[in-house]
Design a protein around this motif. Structure first.
Motif, PDB file in Angstrom:
ATOM      1  N   ASP A  30       0.811  -1.341   0.110  1.00 21.55           N
ATOM      2  CA  ASP A  30      -0.043   0.181  -0.033  1.00 21.55           C
ATOM      3  C   ASP A  30       0.901   1.214   0.095  1.00 21.55           C
ATOM      4  O   ASP A  30       0.497   2.345  -0.618  1.00 21.55           O
ATOM      5  N   PRO A  35      -2.543   3.060  -5.768  1.00 22.30           N
ATOM      6  CA  PRO A  35      -3.647   2.615  -5.307  1.00 22.30           C
ATOM      7  C   PRO A  35      -4.439   1.936  -6.900  1.00 22.30           C
ATOM      8  O   PRO A  35      -4.968   1.002  -6.952  1.00 22.30           O
ATOM      9  N   SER A  38      -2.612  -1.554  -7.543  1.00 24.90           N
ATOM     10  CA  SER A  38      -3.180  -2.634  -6.791  1.00 24.90           C
ATOM     11  C   SER A  38      -4.396  -2.894  -7.111  1.00 24.90           C
ATOM     12  O   SER A  38      -4.614  -4.030  -7.140  1.00 24.90           O
ATOM     13  N   THR A  39      -5.360  -1.858  -7.544  1.00 31.22           N
ATOM     14  CA  THR A  39      -6.595  -2.227  -7.982  1.00 31.22           C
ATOM     15  C   THR A  39      -6.568  -3.024  -9.433  1.00 31.22           C
ATOM     16  O   THR A  39      -7.188  -4.070  -9.456  1.00 31.22           O
TER      17      THR A  39
END
Length: 93
Positions: A30, A35, A38-39
């Motif tokens: 994280d 983000p 990661s998504t």
């Protein structure tokens, strides 16, 4: 020598990096990855689990397989851009 992480998906796996298999401490993804990346990693694993037959390993269509492979290559590139200074990554399709 930097730790190497394998980018691949196995059945029922929702995170496509093999960090769970390597010694602690696990990277704080994280903080390391955006983000958005990661998504995309979670979505890639979901795509695999939604479309691959657990018995045959087939995607049901060549287009789906091509989409999966192409996204894997793009994810590898993004991982190298964002975290290549810390880790090595290897794509396994």
């Amino acid at each position: 020598m930097k730790p190497e992480y394998r980018l691949s998906v196995d059945y029922l796996q929702d995170w496509p990096l093999n960090d769970i298999m390597l010694p602690d401490p696990r990277p704080d993804w994280d903080r390391i990855l955006t983000p958005e990346l990661s998504t995309r990693l979670f979505a890639w694993a979901t795509f695999f689990n939604d479309h691959v037959d657990m018995e045959t390993g087939m995607f049901g269509s060549e287009l789906r397989r091509l989409q999966f492979d192409q996204e894997g290559a793009e994810l590898l590139h993004e991982l190298q851009q964002q975290a290549g200074h810390l880790f090595d990554f290897r794509l396994v399709l």
